[in-house]
Design an enzyme around this catalytic site. Structure first.
Site, PDB file in Angstrom:
ATOM      1  N   ARG A  12       0.354  -1.401   0.151  1.00  0.00           N
ATOM      2  CA  ARG A  12       0.273   0.096  -0.517  1.00  0.00           C
ATOM      3  C   ARG A  12       0.691   1.438   0.050  1.00  0.00           C
ATOM      4  O   ARG A  12       0.169   2.480   0.362  1.00  0.00           O
ATOM      5  CB  ARG A  12      -1.063  -0.298   1.301  1.00  0.00           C
ATOM      6  N   THR A 168     -18.168   4.714  16.418  1.00  0.00           N
ATOM      7  CA  THR A 168     -19.292   5.359  17.160  1.00  0.00           C
ATOM      8  C   THR A 168     -20.483   4.326  16.638  1.00  0.00           C
ATOM      9  O   THR A 168     -20.351   3.790  15.385  1.00  0.00           O
ATOM     10  CB  THR A 168     -19.135   6.446  16.406  1.00  0.00           C
ATOM     11  N   HIS A 189      -7.994   7.596   4.791  1.00  0.00           N
ATOM     12  CA  HIS A 189      -8.293   6.759   3.533  1.00  0.00           C
ATOM     13  C   HIS A 189      -6.867   5.551   3.245  1.00  0.00           C
ATOM     14  O   HIS A 189      -6.203   5.395   2.944  1.00  0.00           O
ATOM     15  CB  HIS A 189      -8.118   7.265   2.672  1.00  0.00           C
ATOM     16  N   ASP A 193      -8.903   1.240   3.424  1.00  0.00           N
ATOM     17  CA  ASP A 193      -9.455   1.461   1.816  1.00  0.00           C
ATOM     18  C   ASP A 193     -10.988   0.204   2.813  1.00  0.00           C
ATOM     19  O   ASP A 193     -11.224   0.107   3.655  1.00  0.00           O
ATOM     20  CB  ASP A 193      -9.160   0.729   1.416  1.00  0.00           C
TER      21      ASP A 193
END
Length: 225
Positions: A12, A168, A189, A193
């Protein structure tokens, strides 16, 4: 403890660079969790929902490196071996809240005891941060028990999106014989993803369905990658 991400070998690296240098964004995903079996099992075992659910979320977050990433010294990307939940206490008398954290362990009953000890010691103390020595390796989880929502977003004005996940969840409600509860993950991000958040949410659903942490030793094995 933590280890430094090897950018040369990290799949990544280009995504991280893009979302930290060109498009600094975070996003939130809200999904309903089915807590029907979970609620019934906790009732039978005389266990509280809040700490039990915090454990389930913490267990799955600790099973995925994407949700244990932070920026360390010299802006190095690191992955903590373990992260601890930082959660909130609501004060009914003045409608304020306080932050508190508890030490996480894979052993459910040990974590449950850690939670009970912290609540006994700190639950009547007012202020934003009421327990000292909050570790750097924490994540945030909180509840909005007065509302069943369909979306929730957490952001800070003019700040770089946090690599730390923010969890949450809201009021569960009955629908077609099932108890459904809104659950939101907010994350940068740069480190995660939609695939990773989906995997996290699906894994939490599997954990609360199986409830295998309620066996005598209270220790789970990590889910398959």
């Amino acid at each position: 403890m933590f280890h430094v991400v090897d950018f040369e070998k990290w799949e990544r690296r280009e995504h991280f660079k893009y979302y930290t240098e060109r498009l600094k964004c975070a996003y939130s995903i809200t999904a309903n969790l089915d807590v029907t079996l979970f609620k019934e099992s906790l009732r039978k075992n005389n266990l509280k929902f809040y700490p039990s659910f915090i454990y389930c979320v913490s267990y799955n977050i600790n099973s995925m490196p994407e949700f244990r990433m932070r920026l360390g010294e010299n802006s190095q990307l690191i992955v903590y071996d373990i992260v601890h939940p930082n959660y909130t206490i609501f004060h009914k008398d003045d409608h304020t809240f306080s932050d508190i954290w508890s030490e996480y362990t894979d052993d459910f009953y040990k974590f449950y005891d850690n939670y009970k000890c912290d609540m006994k010691k700190y639950s009547h103390i007012k202020g934003v941060k009421i327990k000292a020595n909050q570790p750097k390796n924490f994540y945030c989880i909180s509840c909005v028990p007065w509302l069943t929502f369909t979306g929730y977003s957490t952001y800070s004005s003019e700040s770089t999106p946090s690599l730390m996940p923010i969890i949450t969840y809201g009021k569960y409600h009955e629908e077609n014989g099932k108890w459904l509860m809104p659950f939101t993950v907010t994350i940068s991000h740069a480190v995660a993803d939609g695939y990773h958040v989906s995997k996290l949410i699906n894994s939490i659903q599997e954990t609360i369905d199986k409830q295998s942490f309620l066996v005598s030793d209270g220790v789970l094995t990590p889910p398959d990658a």
